[in-house]
Design a protein around this motif. Structure first.
Motif, PDB file in Angstrom:
ATOM      1  N   MET A  45       0.933  -1.127   0.084  1.00 41.23           N
ATOM      2  CA  MET A  45      -0.208   0.041  -0.163  1.00 41.23           C
ATOM      3  C   MET A  45       0.933   1.340   0.000  1.00 41.23           C
ATOM      4  O   MET A  45       1.883   1.121   0.865  1.00 41.23           O
ATOM      5  CB  MET A  45      -0.713   0.042   1.205  1.00 41.23           C
ATOM      6  CG  MET A  45      -1.970   1.159   1.310  1.00 41.23           C
ATOM      7  SD  MET A  45      -3.322   0.809   2.652  1.00 41.23           S
ATOM      8  CE  MET A  45      -2.871   2.340   3.441  1.00 41.23           C
ATOM      9  N   GLU A  46       0.704   2.212  -0.959  1.00 36.74           N
ATOM     10  CA  GLU A  46       1.382   3.244  -0.770  1.00 36.74           C
ATOM     11  C   GLU A  46       0.960   4.434   0.137  1.00 36.74           C
ATOM     12  O   GLU A  46      -0.305   4.489   0.430  1.00 36.74           O
ATOM     13  CB  GLU A  46       1.345   3.962  -2.297  1.00 36.74           C
ATOM     14  CG  GLU A  46       2.378   4.878  -2.648  1.00 36.74           C
ATOM     15  CD  GLU A  46       2.305   5.192  -4.043  1.00 36.74           C
ATOM     16  OE1 GLU A  46       2.230   6.488  -4.568  1.00 36.74           O
ATOM     17  OE2 GLU A  46       2.152   4.380  -4.900  1.00 36.74           O
ATOM     18  N   SER A  47       1.758   5.311   0.477  1.00 39.77           N
ATOM     19  CA  SER A  47       1.472   6.105   1.852  1.00 39.77           C
ATOM     20  C   SER A  47       0.740   7.421   1.050  1.00 39.77           C
ATOM     21  O   SER A  47       1.049   7.816  -0.323  1.00 39.77           O
ATOM     22  CB  SER A  47       2.593   6.344   2.529  1.00 39.77           C
ATOM     23  OG  SER A  47       3.574   7.170   1.965  1.00 39.77           O
ATOM     24  N   LYS A  48      -0.107   7.993   1.958  1.00 39.77           N
ATOM     25  CA  LYS A  48      -0.661   9.378   1.486  1.00 39.77           C
ATOM     26  C   LYS A  48       0.490  10.272   1.110  1.00 39.77           C
ATOM     27  O   LYS A  48       1.497  10.678   1.711  1.00 39.77           O
ATOM     28  CB  LYS A  48      -1.284   9.817   2.679  1.00 39.77           C
ATOM     29  CG  LYS A  48      -2.227  10.999   2.415  1.00 39.77           C
ATOM     30  CD  LYS A  48      -3.302  11.330   3.515  1.00 39.77           C
ATOM     31  CE  LYS A  48      -3.619  12.732   3.493  1.00 39.77           C
ATOM     32  NZ  LYS A  48      -4.607  13.031   4.563  1.00 39.77           N
ATOM     33  N   VAL A  49       0.183  11.281   0.079  1.00 39.02           N
ATOM     34  CA  VAL A  49       1.155  12.340  -0.223  1.00 39.02           C
ATOM     35  C   VAL A  49       0.319  13.604   0.167  1.00 39.02           C
ATOM     36  O   VAL A  49      -1.108  13.689  -0.035  1.00 39.02           O
ATOM     37  CB  VAL A  49       1.344  12.437  -1.766  1.00 39.02           C
ATOM     38  CG1 VAL A  49       2.094  13.374  -2.151  1.00 39.02           C
ATOM     39  CG2 VAL A  49       2.031  10.969  -2.361  1.00 39.02           C
ATOM     40  N   MET A  50       1.184  14.498   0.746  1.00 42.10           N
ATOM     41  CA  MET A  50       0.552  15.604   1.648  1.00 42.10           C
ATOM     42  C   MET A  50       1.413  16.957   0.974  1.00 42.10           C
ATOM     43  O   MET A  50       2.546  16.852   0.715  1.00 42.10           O
ATOM     44  CB  MET A  50       0.663  15.628   2.916  1.00 42.10           C
ATOM     45  CG  MET A  50      -0.173  14.591   3.779  1.00 42.10           C
ATOM     46  SD  MET A  50       0.186  14.784   5.496  1.00 42.10           S
ATOM     47  CE  MET A  50       0.676  13.125   5.773  1.00 42.10           C
ATOM     48  N   ARG A  96       5.965  18.187  -1.998  1.00 48.09           N
ATOM     49  CA  ARG A  96       5.207  17.086  -1.546  1.00 48.09           C
ATOM     50  C   ARG A  96       5.962  16.216  -0.628  1.00 48.09           C
ATOM     51  O   ARG A  96       6.852  16.130  -0.712  1.00 48.09           O
ATOM     52  CB  ARG A  96       4.555  16.525  -2.877  1.00 48.09           C
ATOM     53  CG  ARG A  96       3.943  17.085  -3.948  1.00 48.09           C
ATOM     54  CD  ARG A  96       2.531  17.689  -3.438  1.00 48.09           C
ATOM     55  NE  ARG A  96       1.566  18.249  -4.462  1.00 48.09           N
ATOM     56  CZ  ARG A  96       1.539  19.561  -4.643  1.00 48.09           C
ATOM     57  NH1 ARG A  96       2.457  20.225  -3.647  1.00 48.09           N
ATOM     58  NH2 ARG A  96       1.059  20.034  -5.730  1.00 48.09           N
ATOM     59  N   PHE A  97       4.996  15.604   0.314  1.00 45.32           N
ATOM     60  CA  PHE A  97       5.462  14.623   1.309  1.00 45.32           C
ATOM     61  C   PHE A  97       4.823  13.546   1.399  1.00 45.32           C
ATOM     62  O   PHE A  97       3.671  13.425   1.335  1.00 45.32           O
ATOM     63  CB  PHE A  97       5.701  15.547   2.663  1.00 45.32           C
ATOM     64  CG  PHE A  97       6.070  16.657   2.759  1.00 45.32           C
ATOM     65  CD1 PHE A  97       7.656  16.712   2.896  1.00 45.32           C
ATOM     66  CD2 PHE A  97       5.677  17.889   2.081  1.00 45.32           C
ATOM     67  CE1 PHE A  97       8.367  18.005   2.870  1.00 45.32           C
ATOM     68  CE2 PHE A  97       6.254  19.151   2.291  1.00 45.32           C
ATOM     69  CZ  PHE A  97       7.713  19.258   2.407  1.00 45.32           C
ATOM     70  N   ARG A  98       5.403  12.352   1.234  1.00 41.46           N
ATOM     71  CA  ARG A  98       4.785  11.101   1.955  1.00 41.46           C
ATOM     72  C   ARG A  98       4.581  10.954   3.172  1.00 41.46           C
ATOM     73  O   ARG A  98       5.486  11.061   4.115  1.00 41.46           O
ATOM     74  CB  ARG A  98       5.727   9.930   1.184  1.00 41.46           C
ATOM     75  CG  ARG A  98       5.644   9.669  -0.151  1.00 41.46           C
ATOM     76  CD  ARG A  98       6.217   8.383  -0.653  1.00 41.46           C
ATOM     77  NE  ARG A  98       6.263   8.563  -2.079  1.00 41.46           N
ATOM     78  CZ  ARG A  98       5.551   8.252  -3.095  1.00 41.46           C
ATOM     79  NH1 ARG A  98       4.366   8.351  -2.855  1.00 41.46           N
ATOM     80  NH2 ARG A  98       5.776   8.523  -4.400  1.00 41.46           N
ATOM     81  N   GLU A  99       3.516  10.395   3.715  1.00 50.54           N
ATOM     82  CA  GLU A  99       3.421  10.266   4.986  1.00 50.54           C
ATOM     83  C   GLU A  99       4.219   9.199   5.874  1.00 50.54           C
ATOM     84  O   GLU A  99       4.806   9.502   7.009  1.00 50.54           O
ATOM     85  CB  GLU A  99       1.810   9.564   4.949  1.00 50.54           C
ATOM     86  CG  GLU A  99       1.390   9.321   6.476  1.00 50.54           C
ATOM     87  CD  GLU A  99       0.019   8.850   6.677  1.00 50.54           C
ATOM     88  OE1 GLU A  99      -0.619   9.352   7.699  1.00 50.54           O
ATOM     89  OE2 GLU A  99      -0.577   8.088   5.840  1.00 50.54           O
ATOM     90  N   GLU A 146      -0.213  20.561   5.062  1.00 46.85           N
ATOM     91  CA  GLU A 146      -0.990  19.503   5.842  1.00 46.85           C
ATOM     92  C   GLU A 146       0.166  18.505   6.256  1.00 46.85           C
ATOM     93  O   GLU A 146      -0.133  18.130   7.638  1.00 46.85           O
ATOM     94  CB  GLU A 146      -1.559  18.730   4.594  1.00 46.85           C
ATOM     95  CG  GLU A 146      -2.159  17.307   5.028  1.00 46.85           C
ATOM     96  CD  GLU A 146      -3.096  16.459   4.089  1.00 46.85           C
ATOM     97  OE1 GLU A 146      -3.586  15.614   4.398  1.00 46.85           O
ATOM     98  OE2 GLU A 146      -2.792  16.802   2.985  1.00 46.85           O
ATOM     99  N   ALA A 147       1.392  18.520   5.680  1.00 45.58           N
ATOM    100  CA  ALA A 147       2.652  17.794   6.210  1.00 45.58           C
ATOM    101  C   ALA A 147       2.953  18.497   7.487  1.00 45.58           C
ATOM    102  O   ALA A 147       3.418  17.696   8.423  1.00 45.58           O
ATOM    103  CB  ALA A 147       3.618  17.639   5.326  1.00 45.58           C
ATOM    104  N   ALA A 148       3.090  19.744   7.458  1.00 44.56           N
ATOM    105  CA  ALA A 148       3.636  20.637   8.740  1.00 44.56           C
ATOM    106  C   ALA A 148       2.537  20.412   9.787  1.00 44.56           C
ATOM    107  O   ALA A 148       3.026  20.027  11.142  1.00 44.56           O
ATOM    108  CB  ALA A 148       3.423  22.152   8.188  1.00 44.56           C
ATOM    109  N   LYS A 149       1.369  20.493   9.527  1.00 44.51           N
ATOM    110  CA  LYS A 149       0.577  20.263  10.525  1.00 44.51           C
ATOM    111  C   LYS A 149       0.574  18.531  11.279  1.00 44.51           C
ATOM    112  O   LYS A 149       0.619  18.293  12.452  1.00 44.51           O
ATOM    113  CB  LYS A 149      -0.973  20.472  10.002  1.00 44.51           C
ATOM    114  CG  LYS A 149      -2.086  20.409  11.090  1.00 44.51           C
ATOM    115  CD  LYS A 149      -3.259  20.724  10.619  1.00 44.51           C
ATOM    116  CE  LYS A 149      -4.418  20.501  11.421  1.00 44.51           C
ATOM    117  NZ  LYS A 149      -5.797  20.789  11.143  1.00 44.51           N
TER     118      LYS A 149
END
Length: 70
Positions: A1-6, A44-47, A10-13
């Motif tokens: 399963m691929e992790s969510k991208v933010m 963009r950041f992966r969870e 959203e990533a900072a939060k």
């Protein structure tokens, strides 16, 4: 399963810092990010990468709490 991208906000939060702090962490090489190669594109950041950063920042407890309840 691929992790969510933010996106940055959203990533900072997610990791509990300001967007500016997250950008600083990126520039310091402490947080992995996704880039399409364009210097002007949004980060963009992966969870999973954010979780990895938080894990690296975690300081393990060293006290024996069982003695506190004796």
């Amino acid at each position: 399963m691929e992790s969510k991208v933010m996106r940055t906000r959203e990533a900072a939060k997610y990791i509990g810092v300001s967007p500016w702090k997250l950008r600083n962490l990126v520039h310091e090489g402490k947080v992995a990010y996704i880039s399409d190669g364009d210097a002007t594109s949004a980060l963009r950041f992966r969870e999973k990468h954010l979780d990895d950063y938080l894990e690296r920042c975690t300081v393990p407890a060293t006290a024996d709490i069982s003695a506190s309840y004796a």
